[in-house]
Design a protein around this motif. Sequence first.
Motif, mmCIF file in Angstrom:
data_model
loop_
_atom_site.group_PDB
_atom_site.id
_atom_site.type_symbol
_atom_site.label_atom_id
_atom_site.label_comp_id
_atom_site.label_asym_id
_atom_site.label_seq_id
_atom_site.Cartn_x
_atom_site.Cartn_y
_atom_site.Cartn_z
ATOM 1 N N VAL A 15 16.619 6.447 -17.848
ATOM 2 C CA VAL A 15 15.214 6.843 -17.740
ATOM 3 C C VAL A 15 14.631 6.385 -16.401
ATOM 4 O O VAL A 15 13.827 7.103 -15.790
ATOM 5 C CB VAL A 15 14.426 6.283 -18.939
ATOM 6 C CG1 VAL A 15 12.947 6.553 -18.775
ATOM 7 C CG2 VAL A 15 14.908 6.926 -20.202
ATOM 8 N N ALA A 16 15.081 5.224 -15.892
ATOM 9 C CA ALA A 16 14.587 4.752 -14.601
ATOM 10 C C ALA A 16 15.033 5.683 -13.480
ATOM 11 O O ALA A 16 14.252 5.964 -12.559
ATOM 12 C CB ALA A 16 15.082 3.336 -14.341
ATOM 13 N N ALA A 17 16.266 6.192 -13.566
ATOM 14 C CA ALA A 17 16.733 7.122 -12.535
ATOM 15 C C ALA A 17 15.907 8.404 -12.564
ATOM 16 O O ALA A 17 15.466 8.900 -11.516
ATOM 17 C CB ALA A 17 18.212 7.431 -12.751
ATOM 18 N N ALA A 18 15.645 8.932 -13.776
ATOM 19 C CA ALA A 18 14.831 10.146 -13.883
ATOM 20 C C ALA A 18 13.426 9.903 -13.354
ATOM 21 O O ALA A 18 12.865 10.737 -12.619
ATOM 22 C CB ALA A 18 14.779 10.594 -15.345
ATOM 23 N N GLU A 19 12.877 8.730 -13.678
ATOM 24 C CA GLU A 19 11.515 8.400 -13.240
ATOM 25 C C GLU A 19 11.446 8.312 -11.725
ATOM 26 O O GLU A 19 10.484 8.797 -11.106
ATOM 27 C CB GLU A 19 11.122 7.077 -13.902
ATOM 28 C CG GLU A 19 9.842 6.471 -13.446
ATOM 29 C CD GLU A 19 10.054 5.393 -12.428
ATOM 30 O OE1 GLU A 19 11.203 4.965 -12.276
ATOM 31 O OE2 GLU A 19 9.097 5.014 -11.764
ATOM 32 N N THR A 20 12.484 7.722 -11.096
ATOM 33 C CA THR A 20 12.477 7.623 -9.639
ATOM 34 C C THR A 20 12.516 9.004 -8.996
ATOM 35 O O THR A 20 11.816 9.251 -8.000
ATOM 36 C CB THR A 20 13.681 6.808 -9.176
ATOM 37 O OG1 THR A 20 13.723 5.608 -9.924
ATOM 38 C CG2 THR A 20 13.567 6.472 -7.718
ATOM 39 N N ALA A 21 13.333 9.903 -9.562
ATOM 40 C CA ALA A 21 13.424 11.248 -8.983
ATOM 41 C C ALA A 21 12.077 11.950 -9.045
ATOM 42 O O ALA A 21 11.604 12.516 -8.046
ATOM 43 C CB ALA A 21 14.485 12.055 -9.729
ATOM 44 N N VAL A 22 11.402 11.889 -10.214
ATOM 45 C CA VAL A 22 10.105 12.561 -10.352
ATOM 46 C C VAL A 22 9.069 11.906 -9.447
ATOM 47 O O VAL A 22 8.280 12.592 -8.772
ATOM 48 C CB VAL A 22 9.663 12.537 -11.825
ATOM 49 C CG1 VAL A 22 8.257 13.070 -11.955
ATOM 50 C CG2 VAL A 22 10.596 13.373 -12.648
ATOM 51 N N ALA A 23 9.083 10.561 -9.371
ATOM 52 C CA ALA A 23 8.086 9.873 -8.552
ATOM 53 C C ALA A 23 8.259 10.224 -7.077
ATOM 54 O O ALA A 23 7.272 10.431 -6.368
ATOM 55 C CB ALA A 23 8.193 8.367 -8.762
ATOM 56 N N LEU A 24 9.507 10.320 -6.611
ATOM 57 C CA LEU A 24 9.706 10.659 -5.202
ATOM 58 C C LEU A 24 9.295 12.096 -4.926
ATOM 59 O O LEU A 24 8.758 12.394 -3.852
ATOM 60 C CB LEU A 24 11.155 10.428 -4.806
ATOM 61 C CG LEU A 24 11.407 8.961 -4.523
ATOM 62 C CD1 LEU A 24 12.864 8.700 -4.363
ATOM 63 C CD2 LEU A 24 10.683 8.550 -3.257
ATOM 64 N N LYS A 80 0.814 -1.209 0.000
ATOM 65 C CA LYS A 80 0.000 0.000 0.000
ATOM 66 C C LYS A 80 0.848 1.259 0.000
ATOM 67 O O LYS A 80 0.393 2.311 -0.415
ATOM 68 C CB LYS A 80 -0.894 0.020 1.237
ATOM 69 C CG LYS A 80 -2.096 -0.869 1.131
ATOM 70 C CD LYS A 80 -2.969 -0.688 2.337
ATOM 71 C CE LYS A 80 -4.150 -1.617 2.304
ATOM 72 N NZ LYS A 80 -4.927 -1.517 3.550
ATOM 73 N N ASN A 81 2.071 1.163 0.503
ATOM 74 C CA ASN A 81 2.927 2.344 0.567
ATOM 75 C C ASN A 81 3.452 2.671 -0.830
ATOM 76 O O ASN A 81 3.887 1.781 -1.570
ATOM 77 C CB ASN A 81 4.088 2.052 1.518
ATOM 78 C CG ASN A 81 4.824 3.291 1.914
ATOM 79 O OD1 ASN A 81 5.161 4.098 1.061
ATOM 80 N ND2 ASN A 81 5.066 3.459 3.188
ATOM 81 N N ALA A 82 3.422 3.952 -1.192
ATOM 82 C CA ALA A 82 3.807 4.343 -2.542
ATOM 83 C C ALA A 82 5.275 4.052 -2.812
ATOM 84 O O ALA A 82 5.651 3.700 -3.935
ATOM 85 C CB ALA A 82 3.518 5.820 -2.760
ATOM 86 N N ILE A 83 6.131 4.169 -1.791
ATOM 87 C CA ILE A 83 7.559 3.901 -1.998
ATOM 88 C C ILE A 83 7.783 2.416 -2.253
ATOM 89 O O ILE A 83 8.630 2.040 -3.075
ATOM 90 C CB ILE A 83 8.342 4.417 -0.786
ATOM 91 C CG1 ILE A 83 8.225 5.937 -0.734
ATOM 92 C CG2 ILE A 83 9.795 4.046 -0.873
ATOM 93 C CD1 ILE A 83 8.881 6.548 0.446
#
Lengths: 178, 101
Positions: free
Chosen positions: B69-78, B26-29
Motif C-alpha cells: 500500500v505504501a508503494a501504491a501511495e507513493t506512486a499516486v502522491a508523485l 516545505k517541499n512536497a517530496i
Amino acid sequence: MYMNLETIVFYLFSAIIVISALLILFTRNVLYAAFLLIFTFLGVAAIYVFAGADFLAITQILVYVGGVLVLLIFGVMLSHRLAGEPVLSGQHNWFIALLLSAGIFVLLLQVILKGTFYFQQPNFNTGNIEPVNNSTIKLLGFQLMTNFVFPFELVAIILLVALIGAAFLARKQALNQG
Amino acid sequence: MITITHYLIISALLFSIGIAVALTKKNAIMVLIGIELVFNAANINLVAFSRYDQTMLQGQVFALFIIVVAAAETAVALAIILKLYHHYRSTELDKINQLKG
C-alpha cells in the motif's frame, strides 16, 4: 555489559538508520535526502533480518530501494528545473515540530520501558531462533493463500487501481480539453 | 541479547524523526520522504512482534500489505505532485494556496 557480535552489528545498523534519518531531517537538499533514504531503508532491511523476517527484508530492498526510491528521484527530476543549482527545500515550524516529535518520542519511550510484554510462547523471549531451519517464505506463502487470501486479492486490486490512477493523473493534459 | 525493547526503541526514534521531517519541510517530496520513514517505523514494530508468533506470522503478513500500500501511495502522491508542479510551477507546499487554480 557483555556484548556479543550480534548485538554489536545490531547497534551498528541501528546507528545507520538513526544517523541517516537525522541527516534527512537536517539537510535542505532534496536529492541528498532521497539518497540518504537508501541507507535508512537498507538499515531497516537489516533489522528485519535480525527479527527473523528474511522474505520481508528482500521485499523491503526490492520495493523500497528499487521502486519507491527510483520513483522519488524521478519525481525530483521532473518537478524541478535543473539549471545547475541544487534542489533546495524550504523549512519552517522548527520549534513546534521538534517539540511535538520529542514529546511523541518521550511518550513512546515511557510506554516501551515501563510496559511489560507477555507473549504466548515465552521460550522465544530469549530471541535465539535457528536461522537455517526457520525460513519464513513457506509459511508466509501458505498464510497468504489461506488465511489472508481476501486481503491479498484486495491489495492486488488496490495496486492495480493506484498504478492506473497514477498514470492517468500524470499524463499530458491535452487529451480531454482539446 | 537483543530483546523486543531494542526494536521498539529504534522504531520510536524513526517514527519521531519521520514526524519531524514531515512537519518541518516545505517541499512536497520531502514530506513524502518523512511519511515513508513513519511507514518503516510501523513495519519494524510489526515485524518485531511477529517474531513471537512463529505459527501464524500475522505481523509479517500485515507488514507485507503495508509495503504494497505504501508503494501504491507513493506512486499516486508523485503523480499529484507532478500535476501540482504543472499548475503552480512549484512544489513548495505553502505556495499551493488556492483550490480552483
